[in-house]
Design a protein around this motif. Sequence first.
Motif, PDB file in Angstrom:
ATOM      1  N   UNK A   1     -15.220  13.254  21.652  1.00 31.52           N
ATOM      2  CA  UNK A   1     -14.364  14.064  20.779  1.00 31.52           C
ATOM      3  C   UNK A   1     -13.194  14.660  21.567  1.00 31.52           C
ATOM      4  N   UNK A   2     -13.479  15.109  22.786  1.00 33.71           N
ATOM      5  CA  UNK A   2     -12.432  15.650  23.640  1.00 33.71           C
ATOM      6  C   UNK A   2     -11.397  14.558  23.954  1.00 33.71           C
ATOM      7  N   UNK A   3     -11.881  13.362  24.203  1.00 33.24           N
ATOM      8  CA  UNK A   3     -11.019  12.202  24.462  1.00 33.24           C
ATOM      9  C   UNK A   3     -10.147  11.896  23.239  1.00 33.24           C
ATOM     10  N   UNK A   4     -10.739  11.904  22.056  1.00 32.28           N
ATOM     11  CA  UNK A   4      -9.998  11.628  20.823  1.00 32.28           C
ATOM     12  C   UNK A   4      -8.915  12.668  20.609  1.00 32.28           C
ATOM     13  N   UNK A   5      -9.306  13.911  20.760  1.00 30.55           N
ATOM     14  CA  UNK A   5      -8.379  15.017  20.510  1.00 30.55           C
ATOM     15  C   UNK A   5      -7.200  14.991  21.479  1.00 30.55           C
ATOM     16  N   UNK A   6      -7.478  14.685  22.744  1.00 28.94           N
ATOM     17  CA  UNK A   6      -6.424  14.734  23.752  1.00 28.94           C
ATOM     18  C   UNK A   6      -5.392  13.622  23.565  1.00 28.94           C
ATOM     19  N   UNK A   7      -5.805  12.474  23.042  1.00 20.17           N
ATOM     20  CA  UNK A   7      -4.885  11.344  22.931  1.00 20.17           C
ATOM     21  C   UNK A   7      -4.295  11.144  21.546  1.00 20.17           C
ATOM     22  N   UNK A   8      -4.865  11.767  20.539  1.00 18.65           N
ATOM     23  CA  UNK A   8      -4.417  11.492  19.174  1.00 18.65           C
ATOM     24  C   UNK A   8      -3.696  12.644  18.497  1.00 18.65           C
ATOM     25  N   UNK A   9      -3.958  13.863  18.947  1.00 18.71           N
ATOM     26  CA  UNK A   9      -3.403  15.018  18.256  1.00 18.71           C
ATOM     27  C   UNK A   9      -4.182  15.402  17.012  1.00 18.71           C
ATOM     28  N   UNK A  10      -5.241  14.666  16.703  1.00 22.44           N
ATOM     29  CA  UNK A  10      -6.104  15.010  15.563  1.00 22.44           C
ATOM     30  C   UNK A  10      -6.952  16.220  15.939  1.00 22.44           C
ATOM     31  N   UNK A  11      -6.992  17.212  15.047  1.00 22.13           N
ATOM     32  CA  UNK A  11      -7.784  18.397  15.364  1.00 22.13           C
ATOM     33  C   UNK A  11      -9.270  18.114  15.187  1.00 22.13           C
ATOM     34  N   UNK A  12     -10.016  18.351  16.250  1.00 29.50           N
ATOM     35  CA  UNK A  12     -11.471  18.258  16.220  1.00 29.50           C
ATOM     36  C   UNK A  12     -12.020  19.502  16.893  1.00 29.50           C
ATOM     37  N   UNK A  13     -12.802  20.250  16.166  1.00 31.00           N
ATOM     38  CA  UNK A  13     -13.390  21.449  16.757  1.00 31.00           C
ATOM     39  C   UNK A  13     -14.365  21.089  17.863  1.00 31.00           C
ATOM     40  N   UNK A  14     -14.183  21.696  19.025  1.00 31.62           N
ATOM     41  CA  UNK A  14     -15.078  21.470  20.157  1.00 31.62           C
ATOM     42  C   UNK A  14     -15.903  22.720  20.408  1.00 31.62           C
ATOM     43  N   UNK A  15     -17.066  22.584  21.057  1.00 39.92           N
ATOM     44  CA  UNK A  15     -17.906  23.757  21.332  1.00 39.92           C
ATOM     45  C   UNK A  15     -17.121  24.862  22.040  1.00 39.92           C
ATOM     46  N   UNK A  16     -17.242  26.072  21.514  1.00 38.90           N
ATOM     47  CA  UNK A  16     -16.564  27.212  22.116  1.00 38.90           C
ATOM     48  C   UNK A  16     -15.211  27.509  21.511  1.00 38.90           C
ATOM     49  N   UNK A  17     -14.667  26.565  20.730  1.00 34.22           N
ATOM     50  CA  UNK A  17     -13.322  26.731  20.188  1.00 34.22           C
ATOM     51  C   UNK A  17     -13.334  27.399  18.812  1.00 34.22           C
ATOM     52  N   UNK A  18     -12.212  28.051  18.489  1.00 32.23           N
ATOM     53  CA  UNK A  18     -12.002  28.673  17.183  1.00 32.23           C
ATOM     54  C   UNK A  18     -10.718  28.065  16.618  1.00 32.23           C
TER      55      UNK A  18
END
Length: 247
Positions: A133-150
């Motif tokens: 998910x971190x990989x997807x978010x970093x390269x695509x700009x698609x918002x994906x909530x990750x643990x610890x994030x608001x």
Amino acid sequence: MRALWIVITTFGCVLIAANAESCKGCVPLDSFSFDKVIPKFKAVVVKFDVAFPYGDKHDEFRKIAADTKDSQDLLVAEVGVKDFGNKDNSDLAQKYDINKDDYPAIRLFVQGRSEPYKFVAEKDEDFTADNIKRFIRSHSGVYLGLPGCVEQLDRLAKEYQSANESERKKILERAKIFEDTLSEEQRTAAKVYVKLMERIMERGDVFVQTEQTRLEGLLKGKLSNDKKRVMEERRNILQSFTSRDEL
């Protein structure tokens, strides 16, 4: 012979049905549908794997489909590759330079980019839903909530990074005000966002990269499970301050 054929066919259908249900939310793609579907979405994460996948890595990929079921911009898909019979979808695997020793292989297709991004897990334990998910978010700009994030604070972080100094001060104040409206658990995360904004204001944008390098180094060392979780959540929050082009 006819009875035997019916049994074999029925058993094959059961296997196919079981496979279809094994990754709820995953869209199966093949050589005919692949190029029709991929361009329709802002981002498509595809797992190339054996025809009937199983195991811990497959389970981690299943989590991504479940966690992103409400995302309209991201499609989670699978390509089952056979190395027997008609060798279904082996042409797709060959096209993206994937062989059976690579399975499961993750590729991220982003609109406007001709070649996919390749997810690389240095160790088997790095093949996790959160890392993908971190990989997807970093390269695509698609918002994906990750643990610890608001989510609201993630959006403020992005706004903060593109703002000038005076605007950043206002955004910092907004983050502090928003912190007071959160639950106790989320308030802990909010303090990290606020602290990062303050550090960037003090040390400049270079702080993002130096802090990212520091956290990556710490995470490679020996940490207790609790400490590792805290560091990983801080890294997730820090990513919100990093533009897509910088990753």
